[in-house]
Design an enzyme around this catalytic site. Structure first.
Site, PDB file in Angstrom:
ATOM      1  N   GLU A 275      -6.488  19.631 -12.509  1.00  0.00           N
ATOM      2  CA  GLU A 275      -7.467  19.043 -11.477  1.00  0.00           C
ATOM      3  C   GLU A 275      -6.555  18.028 -10.514  1.00  0.00           C
ATOM      4  OE1 GLU A 275     -10.143  17.123 -14.586  1.00  0.00           O
ATOM      5  OE2 GLU A 275     -11.271  18.657 -14.655  1.00  0.00           O
ATOM      6  N   LYS A 344      -7.954  20.173 -26.213  1.00  0.00           N
ATOM      7  CA  LYS A 344      -9.498  19.783 -26.466  1.00  0.00           C
ATOM      8  C   LYS A 344     -10.006  20.446 -27.584  1.00  0.00           C
ATOM      9  CE  LYS A 344     -10.447  17.590 -21.812  1.00  0.00           C
ATOM     10  NZ  LYS A 344     -11.176  17.659 -20.849  1.00  0.00           N
ATOM     11  N   ASP A 349     -14.722  22.079 -21.887  1.00  0.00           N
ATOM     12  CA  ASP A 349     -14.623  20.754 -21.502  1.00  0.00           C
ATOM     13  C   ASP A 349     -15.635  19.780 -22.420  1.00  0.00           C
ATOM     14  OD1 ASP A 349     -14.001  18.303 -20.494  1.00  0.00           O
ATOM     15  OD2 ASP A 349     -14.805  18.710 -18.685  1.00  0.00           O
ATOM     16  N   GLU A 371      -7.747  16.585 -29.399  1.00  0.00           N
ATOM     17  CA  GLU A 371      -8.342  15.568 -28.528  1.00  0.00           C
ATOM     18  C   GLU A 371     -10.028  16.086 -28.581  1.00  0.00           C
ATOM     19  OE1 GLU A 371      -6.751  15.147 -24.401  1.00  0.00           O
ATOM     20  OE2 GLU A 371      -8.861  14.990 -23.766  1.00  0.00           O
ATOM     21  N   GLU A 377     -19.676  11.810 -22.212  1.00  0.00           N
ATOM     22  CA  GLU A 377     -19.772  12.576 -20.864  1.00  0.00           C
ATOM     23  C   GLU A 377     -20.731  13.388 -20.632  1.00  0.00           C
ATOM     24  OE1 GLU A 377     -16.159  14.109 -19.302  1.00  0.00           O
ATOM     25  OE2 GLU A 377     -16.953  14.774 -17.539  1.00  0.00           O
TER      26      GLU A 377
HETATM   27  C1  LIG Z   1      -9.751  12.433 -17.052  1.00  0.00           C
HETATM   28  O1  LIG Z   1     -10.382  13.437 -16.127  1.00  0.00           O
HETATM   29  C2  LIG Z   1     -11.515  14.239 -16.864  1.00  0.00           C
HETATM   30  C3  LIG Z   1     -12.764  14.401 -16.193  1.00  0.00           C
HETATM   31  O2  LIG Z   1     -13.061  13.090 -15.732  1.00  0.00           O
HETATM   32  C4  LIG Z   1     -13.622  15.188 -16.928  1.00  0.00           C
HETATM   33  O3  LIG Z   1     -14.835  15.166 -16.361  1.00  0.00           O
HETATM   34  C5  LIG Z   1     -13.362  16.209 -17.676  1.00  0.00           C
HETATM   35  O4  LIG Z   1     -13.898  16.010 -19.033  1.00  0.00           O
HETATM   36  O5  LIG Z   1     -11.894  16.262 -18.079  1.00  0.00           O
HETATM   37  C6  LIG Z   1     -11.096  15.613 -17.424  1.00  0.00           C
HETATM   38  C7  LIG Z   1      -9.816  15.395 -18.357  1.00  0.00           C
HETATM   39  O6  LIG Z   1      -9.820  15.592 -19.471  1.00  0.00           O
HETATM   40  O7  LIG Z   1      -8.684  15.484 -17.674  1.00  0.00           O
END
Ligand SMILES: CO[C@H]1[C@H](O)[C@@H](O)[C@H](O)O[C@@H]1C(=O)O
Length: 683
Positions: A275, A344, A349, A371, A377
């Site tokens: 990102e 994760k 996500d 994680e 979110e």
């Molecule tokens: C810290 O940035 C976040 C971002 O805001 C979020 O929308 C997404 O879940 O993942 C990214 C990550 O986990 O790196």
């Protein structure tokens, strides 16, 4: 007030008989160990017991053969050697209750465990408890920015007041540390993984040190997220190439400065080449090259590096599901021994439901950290009641089959499948400056549950909920049962009115608490909703079988068998892996369209059910908390209606079928729903 005190209330036990039975066995506290952490344990026991028993319990400096009290013992012997580091036992011996561990931290955890017995009204007669953490680093990851905002934070601003530090120590830092210690959390990453380089400056190191000094007596180590371009940004290096001697030296030096100030500093967390964040790939190097350079810098101090696997490249024809696997799997075996790769729970996500990440089980030579995201979110921010323990457990209990049946994700993470002793689990924190810490009072349970599961992933979601309710809200048995039931169903309810049957990533581009399934354009193709849901006149869902992206092929054969056939794939995962035709009969007996659209209606009805259940417990709950949660449930209901109407109307364009009886078509139009979402997202 009640919300601020979390699960650490320690109010007077009103059942006199029970209070007396406890008092008899808790007449004093004694410890022959005087480490700072043991002193914390004494202090916490004293405060907790004095509150619960309604009289001041003394800390003795000399035991002199006294009976009827609590003895704290830090000792290395045959018995404590059986326990994991920081494990403890609580036993009645010679008419005293002995809380024993190899480490002072273990005694602290034992003390909180003992208090928990009293807080939840359990018997302590012939008490005999042994307990050991299954995972070594039990961490919170704060996504806090230097100016006080929190990335994806919904409970106010950052707890850390950087401009006041190091001179001013807010009482909240101490209260925060207590809360963490009480559930076994022993590591904290202070800043956002989208990291500012400023945390590595002299000015900030003294601020970080001030926090580390507060947390140390609670057994908590401090970590920092770092900006990989820091040598260039701060050090004036030409670039940040991890193979450049100048860059390696820069990291060595800054690390030395940090350890000079904080000798027990934990290490670094890194988000790289993800990102837009800088990373080793900017210089044609691998993630392992970057991680190993930092690992070498922290190794002399026994520090560790936690390198995130949350990476994905912009390939509109590819499948984001597979990106991290593609980058990391080939690096297995190339990471230094003090590096963990943090993955994760799911491949995309933090959606309300994801299959477990295919990297779990696929990198046996590398310790993988889990994680989870505590901050909601994609779970309705801080207006929705979603108890996350069932989500965590669903992932932890999933079988990767990587080393035969029973190679669960939990056993990958706790190191037992592949024999790793360096183990970690992280929760992206949901705390903030709100009076009640987490915005939604019920989200405190997610912080609590994370800590308890990080300690022992085999605890049940039900048990954790019941502990939390009894300590935080009420002990009235009917109310406990009602709230527990509501919590246990809450995640599934959220899934139903937002993304049923494995639908995913159809939330608003900016409003992650609301729907935007029509989203076609974004800065990145794999951020649009249509990329994920793939709705067309035939059906719905992302084909990840061998006929599609074949992301399923990343899993063990047994997992592929479970999920690979659309007729037998469990409904919760169906649209994650299959493009299913609207008229396909599902195992529920209904067609896809009927099942899918009905879920939205049932989800909304279930929110109404939650509102009713909550009303039943009014007389057992603190009035302020009751009113606040009541308000949030009403907001959740409004949001659930938005999700329902937006999604059924949008997908109906493709299915071209009526809303199934007994449900009625929404009274709003799709254009009206789009307008609501558009206005929400206006700057
Ligand atoms: C810290 O940035 C976040 C971002 O805001 C979020 O929308 C997404 O879940 O993942 C990214 C990550 O986990 O790196």
């Amino acid at each position: 007030d009640d919300g601020y005190r979390l699960w650490l209330k320690f109010d007077l036990i009103t059942n006199i008989q029970q209070r007396n039975s406890y008092t008899q066995k808790c007449q004093f506290i004694y410890s022959d160990n005087q480490e700072a952490i043991t002193k914390t344990a004494q202090k916490e026991l004293q405060a907790g017991l004095s509150g619960l028993l309604g009289k001041k319990i003394l800390i003795l400096t000399n035991l002199a053969g006294k009976k009827g009290g609590i003895i704290l013992q830090v000792i290395q012997n045959e018995q404590t050697n059986q326990l994991a580091e920081d494990g403890f036992s609580i036993r009645e011996e010679n008419q005293n209750i002995v809380i024993r561990s190899r480490t002072a931290s273990g005694v602290l955890y034992g003390s909180f465990a003992f208090l928990r017995q009293l807080q939840s009204g359990s018997s302590i007669a012939q008490i005999n408890i042994t307990d050991s953490p299954k995972i070594k680093y039990r961490m919170l990851n704060h996504w806090d920015n230097p100016l006080g905002t929190i990335e994806r934070g919904y409970a106010g601003s950052s707890l850390w007041k950087w401009y006041e530090l190091p001179e001013v120590i807010d009482q909240r830092y101490i209260d925060y540390a207590r809360a963490n210690a009480s559930i076994g959390i022993n590591a904290v990453v202070l800043n956002n993984v989208n990291a500012s380089a400023r945390f590595l400056t002299k000015e900030y190191i003294v601020k970080v040190k001030a926090l580390a000094d507060v947390f140390r007596p609670y057994g908590i180590k401090v970590f920092l997220s770092l900006n990989f371009a820091a040598p260039k940004l701060l050090g004036g290096a030409k670039n940040s190439d991890p193979m450049a001697p100048e860059v390696r030296n820069w990291w060595k030096n800054v690390t030395k400065e940090i350890y000079a100030a904080i000798p027990d500093f934990g290490g670094y967390l890194v988000k790289a080449n993800s990102e837009g964040e800088p990373g080793p790939q900017d210089f044609g190097r691998t993630h392992a090259d970057g991680a190993n350079m930092l690992a070498q810098a922290v190794a002399p101090y026994k520090g560790i590096v936690i390198w995130r696997a949350f990476v994905y490249a912009a390939d509109p024809k590819g499948d984001r599901f597979k990106e991290a696997y593609k980058d990391f799997k080939p690096l297995d075996g190339t990471f230094a021994s003090n590096v963990l790769v943090q993955v994760k729970n799911g491949p995309i996500d933090f959606q309300s439901r994801e299959p477990f990440h295919p990297l779990f089980g696929a990198m046996p030579k590398t310790p993988l950290a889990m994680e989870f995201q505590l901050t909601q979110e994609y779970l309705g921010f801080s207006t929705n009641l979603v108890y996350e323990a069932p989500l965590f457990k669903e992932c932890l209990d999933s079988d990767t089959y990587s080393n035969g049946k029973g190679s669960t994700v939990a056993k990958i993470v706790d190191g037992s499948v592949d024999n790793h002793s360096l183990t970690a689990i992280a929760g992206v924190a949901n705390t903030g400056s709100d009076r009640n810490w987490t915005g939604h009072l019920m989200s405190q349970a997610n912080w609590y549950a994370f800590g308890r599961l990080a300690w022992n992933h085999s605890l049940s979601s039900e048990q954790i909920a019941s502990e939390w309710i009894k300590m935080s809200l009420t002990q009235e048995p009917k109310a406990v049962a009602t709230i527990q039931d509501l919590m246990m169903k809450s995640r599934e309810i959220y899934v139903d009115f937002t993304t049923p049957l494995g639908l995913h990533h159809v939330m608003g581009q900016n409003i992650h608490f609301g729907p935007e399934p029509w989203l076609e354009r974004s800065a990145r193709p794999d951020w649009t909703a249509i990329y994920y849901h793939r709705a067309d006149s035939v059906g719905l869902g992302f084909d990840r079988t061998s006929k599609g992206s074949n992301a399923l092929g990343l899993y063990a054969k047994e997992v592929q068998t479970q999920w690979g056939n659309p007729d037998t794939c469990p409904l919760p995962y169906l649209l994650w892996f299959h493009h299913v035709s609207w008229n396909q009969k599902l195992s529920s007996g209904k067609t896809l369209w009927n099942e899918f659209s009905s879920r939205y209606y049932e989800g909304v009805q279930s929110v109404e059910w939650m509102q009713k259940q909550w009303n039943y417990v009014q007389s057992s709950i603190d009035p302020q908390i009751f009113a606040d949660v009541t308000g949030r449930l009403a907001a959740q209901h409004r949001e659930a209606l938005n999700w329902r109407d937006a999604c059924v109307l949008y997908f109906q364009q493709y299915s071209k079928q009526a809303i199934p009886a007994p449900y009625q078509a929404p009274s709003r139009t799709l254009d009206e729903m789009k307008e609501i979402v558009r206005i929400y997202q206006l700057k």
